[in-house]
Design a protein around this motif. Structure first.
Motif, short mmCIF file in Angstrom:
data_model
loop_
_atom_site.label_atom_id
_atom_site.label_comp_id
_atom_site.label_asym_id
_atom_site.label_seq_id
_atom_site.Cartn_x
_atom_site.Cartn_y
_atom_site.Cartn_z
N ASP A 71 0.81 -1.22 0.00
CA ASP A 71 0.00 0.00 0.00
C ASP A 71 0.85 1.27 0.00
O ASP A 71 0.31 2.37 -0.13
CB ASP A 71 -0.93 0.02 1.22
CG ASP A 71 -1.99 -1.06 1.10
OD1 ASP A 71 -2.33 -1.44 -0.04
OD2 ASP A 71 -2.46 -1.54 2.15
N ILE A 72 2.15 1.13 0.20
CA ILE A 72 3.01 2.32 0.20
C ILE A 72 3.41 2.67 -1.24
O ILE A 72 3.91 1.83 -1.97
CB ILE A 72 4.26 2.09 1.09
CG1 ILE A 72 3.82 2.17 2.56
CG2 ILE A 72 5.37 3.10 0.78
CD1 ILE A 72 4.93 1.97 3.55
N HIS A 73 3.12 3.93 -1.62
CA HIS A 73 3.41 4.38 -2.98
C HIS A 73 4.81 4.99 -3.10
O HIS A 73 5.46 4.87 -4.13
CB HIS A 73 2.41 5.47 -3.42
CG HIS A 73 0.98 5.04 -3.37
ND1 HIS A 73 0.14 5.32 -2.30
CD2 HIS A 73 0.23 4.35 -4.25
CE1 HIS A 73 -1.07 4.84 -2.54
NE2 HIS A 73 -1.05 4.23 -3.71
N ILE A 74 5.22 5.72 -2.05
CA ILE A 74 6.49 6.44 -2.13
C ILE A 74 7.31 6.14 -0.87
O ILE A 74 6.77 6.20 0.25
CB ILE A 74 6.29 7.97 -2.19
CG1 ILE A 74 5.20 8.35 -3.21
CG2 ILE A 74 7.61 8.67 -2.53
CD1 ILE A 74 4.87 9.85 -3.23
N ALA A 92 13.42 -0.55 -2.98
CA ALA A 92 12.13 0.14 -3.09
C ALA A 92 11.77 0.36 -4.55
O ALA A 92 10.64 0.12 -4.98
CB ALA A 92 12.19 1.48 -2.34
N LEU A 93 12.74 0.79 -5.35
CA LEU A 93 12.50 1.01 -6.78
C LEU A 93 12.11 -0.30 -7.46
O LEU A 93 11.15 -0.35 -8.25
CB LEU A 93 13.74 1.61 -7.45
CG LEU A 93 14.15 3.02 -7.00
CD1 LEU A 93 15.52 3.38 -7.58
CD2 LEU A 93 13.11 4.06 -7.39
N ALA A 94 12.85 -1.35 -7.14
CA ALA A 94 12.56 -2.65 -7.77
C ALA A 94 11.16 -3.14 -7.41
O ALA A 94 10.52 -3.86 -8.18
CB ALA A 94 13.62 -3.67 -7.35
N ALA A 95 10.68 -2.71 -6.23
CA ALA A 95 9.34 -3.10 -5.81
C ALA A 95 8.28 -2.19 -6.42
O ALA A 95 7.09 -2.27 -6.07
CB ALA A 95 9.25 -3.07 -4.28
#
Lengths: 371, 371
Positions: A71-74, A92-95
């Protein structure tokens, strides 16, 4: 539209960001059309008291919980330093999450790699807070001045050294005494190397020059000298000649078309726009072929000033997410110029030479070559 | 992706825009990923010689051809003045084209109406070039400082009056003489009213304050006084007291929460950051609750500086078009504050009173109330 934010790191900038998002939540929602909500915070010290109002149920020591939360966008990376920040950002980017950071060392050393990873993932990666605290620099340079061929970039980018040089200039004190005072006031770290030896400034110059001149710059390719060698006498002689001494970051296109990048103490004429930038303030003067000279000035560090930049980046990413336009800012960076070899700089030097052992020159303490 | 641009108006700013787009075409394409191509230009004087290299087959006197061309994505309105510019802009928006303009009077007087029309049409409308020439101001205020509650905005926004006041200060000359010199140099118009009586500055303040404080501002609601009443003696007395006189645009939140907006000559302490902004340069100092003080400085007018801003806006629109994100920047503007009634300002005044008819006070030419 609600945008969920995960924060990594709850130090000065992390706390500032939480506080600004809380205090100005309604304002930001109204202006941007996006509701930014912090839904998780990970820190190494989850139980430490914080100087700001923060919902403690959001805080944990669990970075994985942030990186894996669908649910986390950024993700806002506000830890600092290269590792583990680099690993977290890449994961985080890969996700598929967009990332905002204020981490100058990370961008200076690994910005190219991270931007490529963001482009592959089709998400946004922004870092306004990494240079000049809250002073808008990255976005103006990347967006507002995009139509310009930048020929020169000159800045005061480190508040600690500018504070020390300002106090030395105003009070006539020597470096070591002012450094101790700055440390006691919290303006300098116990280990001041990153600031006073110019590393911090080279990171920031690498970031700005990378944008201005169109290709990632390694901080190792920047000629670097800090301010430890600047004495009260240098400042006094400079003043006699109509100059002040500032730790300057300079990137410019030399006459042969190559770009030279350097960080060192420099004599600035007293009427120079950067000469009156004092204390912990930062300022950058740029020259573009269309716009001419433009200058930006403000507080280059601190929790809330840097949070101002982090929040701006979060809103820009949120706007992209709302329109399904993540990765919108793209456009590839390819070298527009060659980087000048450090040995090939042409510049003017002021050399102070003690010559007390040669009686006929007694009293002569300097030679200043022609400006 | 190729983005087609129609330009209305081929004066100083129109020519500057054509030239910057031509000269830096490869740079802009590489950085933005969009190829900006001017495909039509309409001007009242299509056969007049121009100081820049431009494909004359693109130029005509036919505005309709631009507004009706289905292949044109963005219209750049560079005519100036309210009508027919307003009509052209509204028709371009209604035709589904995004619009970029540098027209301060139009935005100040009809910005709200035009923004609503752009929102209805789902297209972009940008106006960076309308204030401060090429100095990034609108985007930093709207985007980089979006997380801040702005409490004060103070600027020197008119190059002509700043040039006149600078020359009066440096040379001790009187207003009329310097105005004539400025006119002969092309820094002032034959009819200098818009500049010297402060109208131009109120337009620009209306634009910036509208963004900073969250609601369209009518220039009529701004207290306005120009510089015709400033004499060599005022400047001399100001200097004796440690001040310089500048034509200042001020927007600030008073203690009662209301916003006061005014344009008038003001005494600035010689150490004030705006006091050293001289000649035709512009500068804006803002205070945000998170960022603290930030300042922007540069050339506030001229063909290429303003073109720098127009090109930046064109690229931002092009990026939105490429991602199918036209209208991305939205978010509604609703008043965050009440505007202060002109009669309710609390300020300090310096009053110079000639008292030569009272012999015991001969030589007393001024009263300065407490700062």
């Amino acid at each position: 539209m609600q945008i969920n934010i995960g924060i990594l790191g709850l130090g000065t900038v992390g706390c500032g960001t939480v506080e600004v998002l809380r205090r100005n939540a309604a304002l930001v929602a109204k202006r941007s059309g996006c509701e930014l909500r912090v839904t998780r915070i990970a820190t190494r010290t989850p139980h430490k008291p914080r100087p700001v109002e923060v919902d403690r149920s959001l805080i944990s020591g669990d970075v994985e919980a942030v990186l894996r939360d669908p649910d986390i966008h950024i993700v806002a990376e506000l830890i600092g330093g290269v590792e583990p920040a680099r690993d977290y950002v890449l994961r985080a980017l890969a996700a598929g999450k967009s990332v905002v950071t204020a981490n100058k060392e990370l961008i200076a050393k690994h910005g190219g790699e991270i931007e490529e990873a963001a482009a592959r993932a089709g998400v946004d990666f922004r870092f306004e807070g990494s240079v000049g605290g809250g002073i808008p620099l990255v976005a103006p340079l990347r967006e507002s001045l995009i139509g310009n061929r930048v020929t020169q970039l000159m800045g005061i980018l480190n508040g600690t050294t500018n504070y020390i040089l300002t106090k030395m200039t105003q009070g006539g004190a020597d470096f070591d005494d002012v450094l101790r005072e700055a440390q006691s006031l919290g303006y300098a770290e116990a280990d001041p190397t990153a600031d006073v030896d110019g590393f911090d400034t080279t990171y920031k110059l690498a970031i700005l020059a990378g944008i201005a001149f169109g290709a990632p710059v390694s901080p190792d390719s920047i000629a670097r000298e800090g301010i430890r060698g600047v004495g009260a006498r240098d400042i006094e002689y400079a003043r006699e000649m109509g100059f002040v001494i500032k730790l300057i970051a300079l990137g410019r296109q030399a006459e042969d078309g190559e770009i030279e990048l350097r960080v060192h103490p420099a004599l600035l004429p007293q009427g120079h726009p950067l000469a009156s930038v004092n204390d912990v303030f930062n300022s950058v003067l740029m020259h573009g072929d269309a716009v001419g000279d433009v200058m930006f000035y403000g507080r280059g560090a601190g929790g809330e000033p840097t949070a101002s930049a982090v929040v701006a980046d979060l809103v820009e990413v949120a706007r992209d997410l709302r329109c399904g336009a993540a990765g919108r800012g793209g456009g590839r960076r390819r070298a527009e110029f060659a980087w000048k070899d450090l040995a090939a700089f042409v510049t003017r030097l002021c050399v102070r030479v003690p010559v007390a052992d040669r009686p006929r020159n007694a009293g002569a303490h300097r030679r200043c070559f022609r400006r």
